[in-house]
Write an enzyme that holds these catalytic residues in place. Sequence first.
Site, short mmCIF file in Angstrom:
data_model
loop_
_atom_site.label_atom_id
_atom_site.label_comp_id
_atom_site.label_asym_id
_atom_site.label_seq_id
_atom_site.Cartn_x
_atom_site.Cartn_y
_atom_site.Cartn_z
CG ASP A 143 -1.88 1.14 1.20
OD1 ASP A 143 -1.53 2.23 0.68
OD2 ASP A 143 -3.02 0.96 1.66
CG HIS A 144 1.29 4.03 -3.33
ND1 HIS A 144 0.17 3.47 -3.87
CD2 HIS A 144 1.14 5.36 -3.46
CE1 HIS A 144 -0.62 4.43 -4.31
NE2 HIS A 144 -0.06 5.59 -4.06
CG HIS A 187 -4.67 4.01 -0.68
ND1 HIS A 187 -3.60 3.14 -0.67
CD2 HIS A 187 -5.08 4.09 -1.97
CE1 HIS A 187 -3.37 2.74 -1.92
NE2 HIS A 187 -4.26 3.29 -2.71
#
Length: 484
Positions: A177-178, A240
Amino acid sequence: MVSRVIPVDPFDLVIFGGTGDLARRKILPGLFRRFRAGQMDAESRVIGAARSDLDVDGYRAMVREAIAEFDPASARDSEALEAFLGRLGYVVVDAMGETGWDDLEREVNSDRIRAFYFSVGPRLFGELAERLHKHGMADHDSRIVVEKPFGRDLESAKALNATLAQHFHEHQIYRIDHYLGKETVQNLMAVRFGNTLFEPLWNSQYVDHIQITVAESVGVGGRGEYYDRAGAVRDMMQNHLMQLLCLIAMEPPAKFEPDPVRDEKLKVIRALDPVEPGDVVRGQYEASSDAPGYNEQVENQGSTTESFVALKAHVSNWRWAGTPFYLRTGKRLKARASEIAVVFKDAPHSIFGAEAGRHANILTIRLQPNEGIELGVTIKEPGPGGMRLIDVPLDMTFAEALGPDDADFPDAYERLIMDVIRGNQTLFMRDDEVEEAWAWTDPMIAEWEARGEPPLPYASGSSGPDEALALIHRDGRHWREIKP
Ligand code: NAD
């Protein structure tokens, strides 16, 4: 101040989908930056693996172009670029068939750390895991990196976890999950747990509410087909925004290590109350004079998929009882701006009288643009005229505070890839976290699907539907402005 770069051990990184959009835009330019910074060992290799019929020279030419397009400043270092391109390999591989797997096996070096990045559509994740195992590349030390979306509901996420678990241990699986790789997000933890200043106030006694906004100015663009099957909750909220909520709300982990951190995040998700139907607003953007509406960009003209969602969540535990979390995310909004705002309560009593005004302290963690942390502090308005209060920001924008060297931070993807090589899973999602997050969003989605209510239209370039403003207004609060 100059950053310290600690080189990682030699590795072979295979990028399945190495010719795709994500690889060209983020992964390969990111790896090149790490190479230039001296973090990627000179022996390490990056091997593209995809269906496109290229040889290694063709792949290098493609990567050269991608780096020139997506990081032109770095690409000007032509000596480093040629050296990096020399570290690339390419294999034509079919995830769904047998083509190329023997070649790939020959290409990866078993003495080095082996990492396999699944930068392909999610229907291929299971296939890749299975074939890596079958071809002897799933040894105890190899790692896989799995992109989003991780399932589309609890059932599919469980099935995917089960498939991956047949071939890899949990310590080998890096669900990316950047958002967790962003400098500011990690700084949020440093600010919370590295100072005595904030943590005593970090609870419902002092925090009035928390807002998390992830606003995009673009529409669905070319991703319409995928997006229309997902929508804002599946695409952004379940992963996110929930991850950000977890980091804000979690108890202090005993150590900044993978399982202590992920255990605490998991407890937050488990403490979330089901969302009341009246506490969710869904929206869909309309056409503007210069851009098409959502419905014109997806195949299903009568689509009821939401491109915007705002909701009120409650973390039911001792720390947060009574402090709501307002979350919103959407496309084609006023600006591309993501932030977390911790809004503290007003001072209990104003000694300056009503005319001086009252201001709540707000700690803002900006994720984009201009990553940084800002604390709004109330001071006296300078000059004569009595005691009037104003808010001034104590600005911790990294680029200003730390100087240009440190402002050149690794971007989220490059940092996370280096963590994969180091074997550090702290900033990656564990199987149970992903499943619990779906367990929270599934009933919400099922509820509106059962009602069959279409999302509310909102104007492109706005802050979303008016009802989203009302969601917070009715509690006597207001959203912070979405500004670039
Ligand atoms: P893309 O369609 O641009 O690229 C897909 C890649 O997969 C290509 O290299 C293609 O050759 C390869 N491929 C397709 N079928 C294959 C097969 N049978 N065998 C081997 N290779 C095959 O997709 P993308 O935008 O790069 O996205 C890749 C993944 O990353 C997806 O899971 C997506 O959801 C995720 N993701 C993408 C972005 C983004 O910005 N593009 C952001 C977040 C997550």
